[in-house]
Motif scaffolding. Structure first.
Motif, short mmCIF file in Angstrom:
data_model
loop_
_atom_site.label_atom_id
_atom_site.label_comp_id
_atom_site.label_asym_id
_atom_site.label_seq_id
_atom_site.Cartn_x
_atom_site.Cartn_y
_atom_site.Cartn_z
N MET A 65 -2.32 4.34 -4.94
CA MET A 65 -2.77 4.02 -6.27
C MET A 65 -3.84 4.67 -6.90
O MET A 65 -3.69 5.33 -7.94
CB MET A 65 -3.36 2.51 -6.06
CG MET A 65 -3.88 2.05 -7.29
SD MET A 65 -4.64 0.35 -7.18
CE MET A 65 -3.48 -0.74 -7.46
N VAL A 66 -4.76 5.22 -6.01
CA VAL A 66 -5.71 6.22 -6.45
C VAL A 66 -5.15 7.48 -6.79
O VAL A 66 -5.44 8.27 -7.78
CB VAL A 66 -6.74 6.42 -5.37
CG1 VAL A 66 -7.84 7.71 -5.63
CG2 VAL A 66 -7.61 5.00 -5.15
N LYS A 67 -4.14 8.05 -6.01
CA LYS A 67 -3.37 9.27 -6.25
C LYS A 67 -2.65 9.27 -7.77
O LYS A 67 -2.99 10.29 -8.44
CB LYS A 67 -2.52 9.82 -5.24
CG LYS A 67 -1.94 11.03 -5.28
CD LYS A 67 -0.96 11.32 -4.20
CE LYS A 67 -0.05 12.44 -4.69
NZ LYS A 67 0.90 12.60 -3.24
N ARG A 83 -3.93 -1.05 7.81
CA ARG A 83 -3.48 0.30 7.56
C ARG A 83 -2.51 0.45 6.37
O ARG A 83 -2.52 1.55 5.43
CB ARG A 83 -2.61 0.77 8.80
CG ARG A 83 -1.87 2.15 8.66
CD ARG A 83 -2.87 3.23 8.48
NE ARG A 83 -2.41 4.60 8.24
CZ ARG A 83 -2.22 5.46 9.01
NH1 ARG A 83 -2.91 5.38 10.10
NH2 ARG A 83 -1.51 6.72 8.75
N MET A 84 -1.63 -0.52 6.06
CA MET A 84 -0.83 -0.59 4.81
C MET A 84 -1.68 -1.03 3.80
O MET A 84 -1.40 -0.27 2.57
CB MET A 84 0.17 -1.94 5.12
CG MET A 84 1.18 -1.43 6.04
SD MET A 84 2.39 -2.86 6.44
CE MET A 84 2.86 -3.66 5.19
N ALA A 85 -2.74 -1.61 3.60
CA ALA A 85 -3.63 -1.72 2.69
C ALA A 85 -4.20 -0.32 2.22
O ALA A 85 -4.39 -0.11 1.15
CB ALA A 85 -4.67 -2.63 2.87
N ILE A 86 -4.53 0.40 3.24
CA ILE A 86 -5.30 1.86 3.04
C ILE A 86 -4.30 2.56 2.39
O ILE A 86 -4.71 3.39 1.43
CB ILE A 86 -5.96 2.10 4.23
CG1 ILE A 86 -7.32 1.13 4.50
CG2 ILE A 86 -6.11 3.69 3.94
CD1 ILE A 86 -7.63 1.62 6.10
N GLU A 87 -3.03 2.80 2.99
CA GLU A 87 -2.02 3.46 2.50
C GLU A 87 -1.70 3.18 0.82
O GLU A 87 -1.55 4.03 0.07
CB GLU A 87 -0.51 3.68 3.32
CG GLU A 87 -1.01 4.38 4.71
CD GLU A 87 -1.27 5.64 4.84
OE1 GLU A 87 -0.59 6.29 3.86
OE2 GLU A 87 -1.80 5.90 5.87
N SER A 134 -11.16 -5.09 -1.88
CA SER A 134 -10.51 -5.70 -0.94
C SER A 134 -10.11 -5.04 0.35
O SER A 134 -10.31 -5.79 1.35
CB SER A 134 -8.98 -6.08 -1.52
OG SER A 134 -8.27 -6.92 -0.93
N VAL A 135 -9.71 -3.78 0.49
CA VAL A 135 -9.45 -2.92 1.63
C VAL A 135 -10.83 -2.86 2.42
O VAL A 135 -10.97 -3.28 3.55
CB VAL A 135 -9.11 -1.89 1.35
CG1 VAL A 135 -9.03 -0.95 2.64
CG2 VAL A 135 -7.66 -1.71 0.79
#
Length: 115
Positions: free
Chosen positions: A51-53, A42-46, A105-106
């Motif tokens: 980063m994308v934003k 979840r932390m990796a997704i957040e 990685s995610v």
């Protein structure tokens, strides 16, 4: 609003209300769940989403800057503007490479759930 409460005396009693496939092993079920793994993912997704934003905002800003920039009439000034834009373009490409790497990685981390 009334909510029915059912008191159970044992874990097997729970199985008559909830399918074993929806319960973790500690409750006699078959659901593969690890809370620490879930938190890490979840932390990796957040982190990836942020980063994308930020990268998208930077690209939007850079695109606006490019559209609104008028090149000067002298060679030295034009060269300076083009150099600055090239540096920003290279930074944007690197940010996109990093986002892609983190995204892979995610995705690999989430793919481990399927194994």
């Amino acid at each position: 609003m009334k909510v029915p409460v059912i008191m159970l005396s044992s874990v097997p009693d729970l199985h008559s209300y909830i399918d074993k496939s929806q319960l973790t092993e500690d409750l006699g079920g078959t659901l593969d769940y690890c809370h620490s793994r879930w938190l890490c993912q979840r932390m990796a997704i957040e982190s990836f989403a942020l980063m994308v934003k930020q990268t998208a905002q930077m690209l939007q800003s850079f695109g606006t800057e490019l559209a609104e920039t008028e090149l000067p009439n002298d060679v030295q000034s034009t060269s300076s503007v083009l150099c600055a834009h090239t540096e920003k373009k290279d930074k944007a490409k690197e940010d996109l490479r990093l986002a892609l790497k983190e995204g892979h990685s995610v995705l690999e981390s989430l793919g481990e759930l399927q194994d």
